[in-house]
Write a protein that holds these residues in place. Structure first.
Motif, PDB file in Angstrom:
ATOM      1  N   PHE A  85      24.752  27.410 -27.633  1.00 38.81           N
ATOM      2  CA  PHE A  85      24.230  27.939 -26.376  1.00 38.81           C
ATOM      3  C   PHE A  85      25.078  29.112 -25.874  1.00 38.81           C
ATOM      4  O   PHE A  85      24.549  30.056 -25.282  1.00 38.81           O
ATOM      5  N   LYS A  86      26.385  29.051 -26.118  1.00 34.64           N
ATOM      6  CA  LYS A  86      27.239  30.185 -25.754  1.00 34.64           C
ATOM      7  C   LYS A  86      26.810  31.432 -26.514  1.00 34.64           C
ATOM      8  O   LYS A  86      26.708  32.528 -25.945  1.00 34.64           O
ATOM      9  N   ASN A  87      26.545  31.256 -27.812  1.00 39.88           N
ATOM     10  CA  ASN A  87      26.118  32.405 -28.628  1.00 39.88           C
ATOM     11  C   ASN A  87      24.784  32.961 -28.148  1.00 39.88           C
ATOM     12  O   ASN A  87      24.585  34.175 -28.085  1.00 39.88           O
ATOM     13  N   VAL A  88      23.836  32.055 -27.809  1.00 42.35           N
ATOM     14  CA  VAL A  88      22.516  32.487 -27.333  1.00 42.35           C
ATOM     15  C   VAL A  88      22.652  33.315 -26.063  1.00 42.35           C
ATOM     16  O   VAL A  88      22.043  34.394 -25.931  1.00 42.35           O
ATOM     17  N   VAL A  89      23.457  32.822 -25.102  1.00 40.96           N
ATOM     18  CA  VAL A  89      23.603  33.533 -23.826  1.00 40.96           C
ATOM     19  C   VAL A  89      24.311  34.874 -24.035  1.00 40.96           C
ATOM     20  O   VAL A  89      23.920  35.889 -23.437  1.00 40.96           O
ATOM     21  N   GLU A  90      25.343  34.899 -24.893  1.00 38.78           N
ATOM     22  CA  GLU A  90      26.052  36.161 -25.156  1.00 38.78           C
ATOM     23  C   GLU A  90      25.104  37.215 -25.736  1.00 38.78           C
ATOM     24  O   GLU A  90      25.128  38.387 -25.330  1.00 38.78           O
ATOM     25  N   GLU A  91      24.257  36.794 -26.669  1.00 42.80           N
ATOM     26  CA  GLU A  91      23.296  37.728 -27.264  1.00 42.80           C
ATOM     27  C   GLU A  91      22.277  38.205 -26.226  1.00 42.80           C
ATOM     28  O   GLU A  91      21.913  39.384 -26.184  1.00 42.80           O
ATOM     29  N   THR A  92      21.823  37.267 -25.379  1.00 43.52           N
ATOM     30  CA  THR A  92      20.828  37.623 -24.364  1.00 43.52           C
ATOM     31  C   THR A  92      21.435  38.538 -23.307  1.00 43.52           C
ATOM     32  O   THR A  92      20.782  39.488 -22.844  1.00 43.52           O
TER      33      THR A  92
END
Length: 726
Positions: free
Chosen positions: A610-617
């Protein structure tokens, strides 16, 4: 639905209380008195108390609770009996000793631990007598001599390998070498295998043996759990022994089959097979003692009893001899004399080597000393942690090791209010008393004027609530959540976050929720035409995660349609509160620093996803992409922070935004889907209530030309259904 959830929780608590009451009524039903009982642990806290010796507790039992020479006690949920009358004790130890020969054993309820239950060290009664009478002769001096040549072969291999290593490396890891030597010897003597792990670094045998000795945090708690709730352990599928046990069972089964075809090696397995074939089974009423499963168990016991113990003792001995070359020389001379006198090393020569025996005994004494030092260190640590209030002149009620006063606060025998009254009446001094939540101190304020000052006059100094900060870096996401910060950081973060949840901002997200609701209805209707029933709990879960993914993360995962969608798979572990997760939370409360050293995390590893998803978004949004979702609202709040003063610290860092998005999952996923599932279930059971709700919704849609945010807010019967007031 909230009322239904609360009712279920109350039912669970009452069930636990009734179970505990049942378990701790064993002696009362038999007319035997017991000292006051601590929930779950029984009298373990008194037996191992850091404030009084065991003997003081025994004296208390003898003086206060002995009736007709007997008193009762509990180790966790298991009852035990105090015998306090001298004549009765004399009868047990002498006249009736044949009825009291057994010792305490630990039988696991799990089928996968059957191997452990069959071990000689874990048997009692007639089975133990018969098994011991068969197994003991295999360890006689004569039988051990027959195995000596196998040990010598492995010792020669150890010497040759270590000498070869010494010519290639600046130092030799003798602890590793002794471990490989020991496992090779056990493999040869007990299992009839040549694994040559000294030479082969990837040998399977030592890799499968090591997990038996990995006594990490979770393994230790499994042993405790066995004492508390063995049946629950079995139902949860928790095993005492590691899964590698199956490897050794397979090895012994294959070797047994080979031996029965005529292959002999004169090892431990041959000795057991010889004993098995010698059993008298002419009487059909007699039960076979040495079954194949029992032989397998004794071979696995050979590993447990001999592997790490032998390797560690040899390593300590080598270390001490290396530090004391004069002692090493004396030992070398004794061994060389034995070899020259016997034309080589023999079993008898080993038995007669007095200095060798002295060296080994010394190492065992050192090991015992280290264990004593460890126990004393733990005791001193507990004493230090529980001296916080005493150093400040504040009284506390008697403390239970590790739990502090948690057992009294959550007692099944008295309400929390009764404990509070006891603290107020007995321990309050100058309006204050102390307590401990596990190892963390807390303060009782017992004086009305002082309480009034805290709540009114000095409230600005007492605004914080208890938070749970994990020392593990992997849990930093949890530490940054709005629900887990205090002080100025909380005030600033709340001031920024609160406006993102205003009615106007929620209206902007409503169209995203409606899209997912339409998809839920369409999917469920389509399913109803194909299946005899529709799993709405599953569908509500997928709807909720799709909505959160869209509103908080700006991701379209469409998990309703895609069964293999990654988003729900990564979210589910946050809500799997199994045995180990509960124990991890308990460990966090007891010893947070040890928790960190052991590398334990409160949050599952899926947090990183989820950290990776938010960083990309976040990166995409800063390039101009907008969706009007929760993430946009946070970015808007972040850009609106006043950072004109360089001394001001930025509140909404990217890590903080990520934490709030993950909090969105925790706060909204399982809670929403469970509430919807309960609501659907109750409405399905009450068709008249369902019809009333349908009519209200249909009226709202017709009056507003569709469903709107305002129409939802004004739907009184819908609110009543969700609140459980319909």
């Amino acid at each position: 639905m909230v009322m239904v959830t609360v009712s279920l929780l109350v039912l669970l608590v009452v069930s636990l209380w009734l179970y505990s009451r049942h378990k701790f009524s064993y002696w009362a039903k038999r007319g035997i008195l017991t000292p006051p009982i601590t929930p779950i642990i029984g009298h373990i806290d008194r037996i191992g108390s850091s404030k009084q010796g065991r003997w003081m507790f025994d004296v208390e039992v003898y003086q206060k609770y002995s009736r007709n020479g007997l008193a009762g006690g509990y180790t966790f949920f298991s009852p035990y009996l105090y015998v306090c009358e001298p004549e009765m004790i004399r009868s047990i130890f002498i006249k009736d000793f044949d009825h009291f020969t057994d010792r305490r054993v630990f039988k696991s309820q799990s089928k996968n631990d059957q191997c452990m239950n069959e071990m000689l060290s874990n048997e009692n009664g007639e089975q133990w007598k018969k098994l011991r009478s068969i197994v003991s002769p295999t360890f006689s001096s004569g039988k051990m001599k027959n195995l000596f040549h196998l040990v010598c072969e492995k010792a020669d291999a150890l010497v040759a390998f270590s000498l070869a290593e010494s010519t290639k490396k600046p130092f030799v890891n003798m602890k590793l070498n002794f471990g490989r030597f020991t496992i090779d010897t056990i493999a040869s003597c007990a299992f009839g295998l040549e694994c040559n792990s000294l030479v082969d670094e990837n040998a399977e045998f030592p890799k499968k043996a090591d997990p038996f000795f990995d006594f990490g945090f979770s393994r230790l708690l499994i042993f405790i759990m066995l004492g508390i709730a063995p049946k629950l352990m079995s139902k949860l599928g928790i095993n005492m022994f590691p899964k590698e046990t199956q490897f050794f069972k397979n090895v012994v089964e294959e070797t047994l089959a080979a031996r029965r075809k005529g292959i002999k090696r004169g090892d431990f397995l041959d000795l057991l097979l010889e004993a098995q074939s010698g059993e008298d089974l002419s009487d059909p009423s007699k039960k076979q003692v040495l079954k194949d499963e029992t032989i397998i168990a004794q071979c696995v016991l050979f590993i447990i009893a001999g592997y790490d113990t032998t390797a560690t003792t040899l390593a300590f001995a080598a270390y001490e001899l290396a530090k004391n070359p004069d002692k090493q020389q004396l030992l070398r001379e004794e061994v060389q004399d034995a070899i020259s006198q016997n034309n080589g090393m023999t079993y008898q020569a080993i038995m007669e080597s007095k200095y060798l025996e002295a060296c080994i005994s010394e190492m065992l004494m050192v090991t015992v000393s280290l264990l004593v030092l460890f126990v004393v260190s733990v005791w001193l640590y507990g004493r230090h942690k529980y001296s916080y209030w005493a150093k400040r002149g504040i009284l506390t009620p008697p403390i239970t090791p590790l739990l502090g006063h948690l057992d009294r606060i959550g007692s099944t025998k008295q309400g929390r209010w009764m404990f509070d009254i006891e603290v107020y009446q007995k321990y309050s001094r100058n309006g204050l008393a102390g307590g401990y939540m596990m190892l963390s101190p807390f303060l009782y304020v017992c004086e009305p004027e002082m309480i009034r000052s805290i709540f009114i006059k000095d409230f600005d100094h007492f605004t914080d609530r208890q938070v749970f900060k994990s020392p593990n870096k992997n849990d930093q996401c949890m530490n940054d959540m709005l629900t887990n910060v205090n002080g100025e950081q909380w005030k600033k973060l709340r001031a920024i976050m609160s406006p993102t949840f205003t009615s106007g901002k929620m209206k902007n997200l409503f169209h995203l929720v409606c899209e997912k609701a339409d998809a839920l209805v369409a999917y469920s209707l389509a399913e109803s035409t194909k299946k005899p029933f529709v799993n709405m709990k599953h569908n509500f879960g997928r709807f909720t995660i799709d909505t959160i993914a869209s509103c908080a993360f700006g991701v379209e995962c469409n998990s309703l349609v895609d069964e293999n969608a990654e988003f729900p798979k990564k979210a589910d572990p946050f809500f799997e509160i199994g045995f180990f997760r509960m124990i991890i939370f308990l460990m966090f409360g007891i010893a947070p620093k040890l928790f960190s050293i052991l590398g334990l995390s409160l949050f599952p590893k899926e947090t990183q996803f989820f950290k990776n998803v938010v960083e990309e978004t976040l990166a995409a949004r800063r390039k101009g992409t907008k969706r009007g979702d929760f993430l946009d609202l946070l970015l808007e709040a972040q850009s609106g922070e006043d950072l004109g003063d360089p001394s001001k610290k930025k509140v909404l860092e990217d890590d903080t935004i990520i934490a709030q998005c993950v909090l969105f999952i925790i706060a909204g996923y399982d809670t929403s889907s469970t509430t919807l599932a309960f609501a659907a279930y109750e409405l399905a059971k009450n068709s008249d209530k369902q019809q009333l709700l349908r009519e209200e919704i249909q009226d709202a849609i017709s009056q507003n030309n569709g469903m709107t945010y305002q129409a939802i807010m004004e739907s009184k019967y819908l609110e009543a259904c969700i609140s459980g007031k319909s």
